[in-house]
Design an enzyme around this catalytic site. Structure first.
Site, short mmCIF file in Angstrom:
data_model
loop_
_atom_site.label_atom_id
_atom_site.label_comp_id
_atom_site.label_asym_id
_atom_site.label_seq_id
_atom_site.Cartn_x
_atom_site.Cartn_y
_atom_site.Cartn_z
CE LYS A 57 26.79 8.42 22.63
NZ LYS A 57 25.49 9.01 22.24
CD GLU B 209 25.09 11.18 26.38
OE1 GLU B 209 25.37 10.83 25.22
OE2 GLU B 209 24.21 12.02 26.63
CD GLU C 78 20.79 12.93 17.98
OE1 GLU C 78 20.78 13.15 19.21
OE2 GLU C 78 21.83 12.99 17.30
CD GLU D 43 25.63 4.22 20.13
OE1 GLU D 43 26.66 4.59 19.52
OE2 GLU D 43 24.56 4.87 20.13
#
Length: 475
Positions: A319, A325, A262, A316
């Site tokens: 999240k 985030e 990541e 997203e």
């Protein structure tokens, strides 16, 4: 001799025929209410030339959609299943049969991530990690898949006791004997690699007063010399990766490779999330891809062709946490790009990073917000003795990043919190960060903004105490 800057060097590589380098993949998270179907996602991946993807589970719809695509896949055994996989070989065997054997080889599963950042898991699953990895591997052996599918586990940089300078990189002492040595033995014996999650954004955001934005974004900068190995670092990503390589070397595991599972940069954040922007996200990811695909390596391992998974494929919307985030995605849910960034060698040929023009020629810096006033009897004081301490409610990843750079580029005196020293106990991130933050604060003559660290600290007027450890009030 004229020094060749990072940006000039990378531009030269791009203009020449691209060298064989590492590999770029992407993390496909699905914590969103408006994401496209797995079938559409696979089409998107193929259209963008992405041939590696990492997922956080083993959803049948996703694995079926990837069947026959030619895309290599890393799947995940979730943290909440570590206990069962560690305690019951039959569970691990059944899990592999249902989630790997049932799809392989049409779905090209190349690795299994056993857990994710287990050491910061609040459910205390660390002791189950290595036994779970071994049981999953044995299940692969049973089906003769152990040479084709690697088993590992992604770690966060908070697993390091030291990360600055890179040459002093070391794993946390409390994790070395019970976890890291047996895990690294396992990786060595099985020919696997260490999965590492690295986020220069968090380090920059928490320490924008001491870290150059250009240094974080792979742009031209003077670099940072490592006094331990004599190398000069021109970007934070390399420095973080080499800290992990140094930690491996310290334990005599130089032959264990690293895969970056990541890394990324958010295109949007809250007001206090310094550096989160579309421009910075495009620069970080674009320049990182250029580095990886042109075979850049790192100063410590110049021949290391890294495999790097960008985080993440989509923004997203479900999240939790701060705005950032939900905004790490390369693509919007409607499959349009959030910003243009090269993902393949072909796209790199026409890629140019475009930093914003800055008056006076110096890098643009975002001024950190002033230190917050904290309720509960502590507040900023301009008279008498004051100390800077860590906020116990701060995000632990941000706290670790702030601690690393207080002890590193910040120049704090962190010798007293090293293993066996006077302020090592209690061995907690809050205690160590408090000592380091205060050292930096005092060395900065307690000037405004020197006790901020991205919102992970505050000023107190009562002397902090941790056992017999004495916090300095001046240098």
């Amino acid at each position: 001799m004229q020094r060749l800057t990072v940006s000039t060097f990378l531009l030269s590589l791009t203009l020449l025929t691209l060298a064989d380098g590492g590999s770029i993949g992407v993390n496909y998270g699905r914590i969103g209410s408006n994401l496209p179907s797995a079938v559409k996602v696979v089409r998107l991946l193929k259209s963008q030339g992405l041939n590696r993807v990492k997922v956080y589970d083993t959803d049948p719809a996703v694995l079926r959609a990837l069947s026959g695509s030619g895309i290599k896949v890393t799947v995940d055994l979730p943290n909440q299943q570590l206990f069962a996989a560690a305690k019951a070989p039959s569970f691990a065997s059944s899990w592999v049969e249902r989630n790997v054997v049932a799809y392989y080889p049409h779905t090209q599963i190349e690795a299994i991530a056993v857990g994710n950042e287990v050491f910061v898991d609040t459910h205390n699953t660390t002791k189950f990690l290595v036994p779970a990895m071994k049981n999953i591997h044995q299940a692969l052996v049973k089906h003769n898949l152990d040479s084709d599918i690697k088993v590992s586990s992604p770690i966060a940089l908070s697993a390091l006791a030291n990360s600055y300078p890179s040459s002093s990189g070391s794993f946390r002492p409390d994790l070395v004997e019970p976890v890291f040595k047996p895990m690294l033995d396992f990786l060595h014996e099985t020919g696997s690699y260490l999965m590492v999650n690295v986020y220069p954004f968090f380090a920059y955001e928490s320490n924008a007063d001491v870290i150059s934005l250009d240094y974080a974004l792979f742009r031209e900068n003077p670099g940072v010399a490592d006094p331990g190995n004599g190398l000069r670092y021109f970007n934070l990503f390399d420095a973080q990766i080499d800290a992990v390589f140094s930690a491996l070397s310290a334990l005599k595991y130089d032959d264990v490779n690293i895969v970056v599972t990541e890394t990324g940069w958010p295109s949007k954040g809250d007001n206090n999330e310094v550096g989160a922007s579309v421009e910075n996200a495009a620069a970080y990811n674009g320049n990182l891809v250029r580095k990886i695909l042109t075979g850049g390596g790192t100063p410590l391992r110049p021949k290391a062709d890294l495999t790097v998974y960008l985080f993440a494929l989509f923004n997203e919307n479900q999240k939790p946490g701060p705005t950032s985030e939900r905004n790490f995605g390369l693509f919007n849910p409607d499959e349009t790009r959030v910003y243009n960034v090269p993902l393949t060698p072909e796209e790199l040929k026409d890629y140019h990073d475009h930093p914003s023009p800055v008056k006076g020629g110096s890098p643009k810096q975002t001024t950190p917000a002033p230190a917050p006033i904290v309720n509960g009897g502590v507040s900023k004081s301009t008279t008498g003795n004051t100390w800077c301490v860590a906020n116990p409610d701060a995000d632990k990843v941000k706290l670790q990043a702030a601690l690393d750079f207080a002890c590193g580029e910040g120049g704090a005196d962190c010798a007293p919190i090293q293993h066996g020293a006077t302020c090592y106990d209690p061995n907690t991130i809050i205690a160590h960060a408090s000592f380091a933050f205060n050292s930096y604060y005092q060395k900065q003559s307690r000037k405004g903004g020197s006790c901020y660290f991205g919102g992970t600290s505050y000023v107190v007027t009562q002397e902090p105490r941790y056992g017999s450890c004495v916090f300095p009030t001046g240098y």
